[in-house]
Design an enzyme around this catalytic site. Structure first.
Site, short mmCIF file in Angstrom:
data_model
loop_
_atom_site.label_atom_id
_atom_site.label_comp_id
_atom_site.label_asym_id
_atom_site.label_seq_id
_atom_site.Cartn_x
_atom_site.Cartn_y
_atom_site.Cartn_z
CB CYS A 89 -39.43 15.05 24.54
SG CYS A 89 -38.43 13.26 24.45
CD GLU A 91 -33.23 18.66 27.45
OE1 GLU A 91 -32.79 17.37 27.15
OE2 GLU A 91 -33.86 19.22 27.62
FE1 SF4 Z 1 -33.65 13.24 23.85
FE2 SF4 Z 1 -36.53 13.17 23.74
FE3 SF4 Z 1 -34.85 14.38 21.68
FE4 SF4 Z 1 -35.10 11.67 22.36
S1 SF4 Z 1 -35.88 12.65 21.25
S2 SF4 Z 1 -32.84 12.86 22.31
S3 SF4 Z 1 -34.93 11.96 24.45
S4 SF4 Z 1 -35.85 15.47 23.57
#
Ligand code: SF4
Length: 336
Positions: free
Chosen positions: A212, A144
């Site tokens: 997130c 990422e």
């Molecule tokens: Fe990654 Fe969060 Fe998206 Fe899940 S919700 S794919 S953990 S960024």
């Protein structure tokens, strides 16, 4: 950022002599993972194998092995994909150069980047356009971080933890902003931000949380388990950042021991020595079938009393990538 305020705080019953399991809620599979895995499944259904996937679609061994059995081929570089094929980009996101490489090879692309990662990419582009120095808090080498950095390599400096803050150089201390990887430890990230702020008092924060909702909610939940469990088991893969952070959060919150396992058969019986309460949870890329197999394994050893510990409700869902709403085989490649 919780999606909803935590429901009424649930008191965790005190440890008793009987063996029990505290099961975290929320746990496992997040909206971004659900969308990315569904994208590969849908592509296989629409176009048939092989469907190429650049990088592990999500960081989970079981998910990758299952998709491989169904005809997905995982590669690390776009150049490994035969010209004219279909390739899916993983939930972690890719740098613009990867899109350019795919176009050169005339690949039909499906971008399964999580929308919450895309949000960070857009922030990076916006601040780079405004000529900010961007301090990206994240783990060096993580997929990422590589993707986000690629949006504005001349403006982004990686800061890998609080200790790294001392070494950062910027062009103009009055024009600096921090962003972050989505799957970090909330507590450690704030330590890093504090360290950066002592050096750059005018440091700007992102407009909303970059870590997130799923990462944050799972860390809150595992901390709650750790208040009462002597042993915490996190189901997840070694290369899963959010799963690794959950183990660290459990230990920091008071669990005597915490381990990360991909499968139930990786649990060592010795970990259960003297343990009456086991905390169980899973990372954001983990399907619940793997948690169920751990529950079965524990039940076979007397841990039959299972209590769910709920710290948040989650209702976020993302629609499939836009490329799956049209026919990649008939669409001119240049239009994709
Ligand atoms: Fe990654 Fe969060 Fe998206 Fe899940 S919700 S794919 S953990 S960024």
């Amino acid at each position: 950022m919780n999606t909803t305020p935590p429901p009424q705080a649930q008191p965790v019953r005190p440890t008793r002599a009987t063996k029990r399991v505290l099961l975290a809620s929320p746990r496992g599979w997040c909206a971004g993972v659900d969308r990315a895995v569904a994208a590969v499944e849908k592509a296989l259904e629409l176009y048939g194998p092989p469907i190429y996937v650049r990088h592990e679609i999500v960081h989970n061994k079981y998910v990758v092995q299952t998709l491989e059995r169904n005809g997905a081929i995982f590669v690390e570089q776009t150049q490994e994909v035969p010209e004219g094929s279909i390739v899916v980009f993983s939930a972690h996101g890719v740098a613009p150069i990867v899109h350019a490489q795919a176009a050169e090879r005339k690949l039909a692309t499906i971008d399964a980047t999580c929308p919450l990662v895309t949000k960070v990419h857009k922030e990076a582009i916006r601040y780079a356009n405004e000529d900010y120095d961007i301090l990206l808090i994240g783990h060096e080498g993580h997929e990422e971080v590589i993707g986000t950095s690629g949006e504005a390599p001349d403006h982004i400096t990686l800061v890998d933890g609080p200790a790294d803050a001392a070494n950062v150089e910027v062009r103009d201390e009055s024009k600096v902003v921090w962003l972050s990887q989505t799957t970090l430890s909330v507590d450690e990230t704030m330590e890093t931000v504090d360290a950066l702020k002592t050096r750059f008092p005018n440091l700007l924060s992102p407009p909303s949380d970059d870590i997130c909702y799923a990462t944050q909610n799972r860390q809150i939940a595992v901390k709650k388990l750790a208040e009462a469990a002597q042993l915490v088991i996190v189901v997840g893969s070694r290369n899963s950042s959010n799963s690794q952070r959950m183990v660290e959060a459990a230990l920091a919150a008071g669990a005597d021991t915490a381990y990360l396992v991909d499968f139930a058969d990786e649990i060592d019986e010795a970990w259960l020595q003297g343990v009456t309460t086991v905390g169980l949870t899973s990372g954001a890329s983990v399907p619940d079938v793997l948690v169920d197999s751990v529950l079965t394994w524990l039940a076979e050893r007397g841990y039959t009393d299972v209590e769910t510990v709920k710290t948040a409700d989650e209702s976020i869902a993302f629609s499939l990538p836009k490329e799956l709403r049209r026919n990649l085989r008939t669409q001119p490649v240049d239009d994709l």
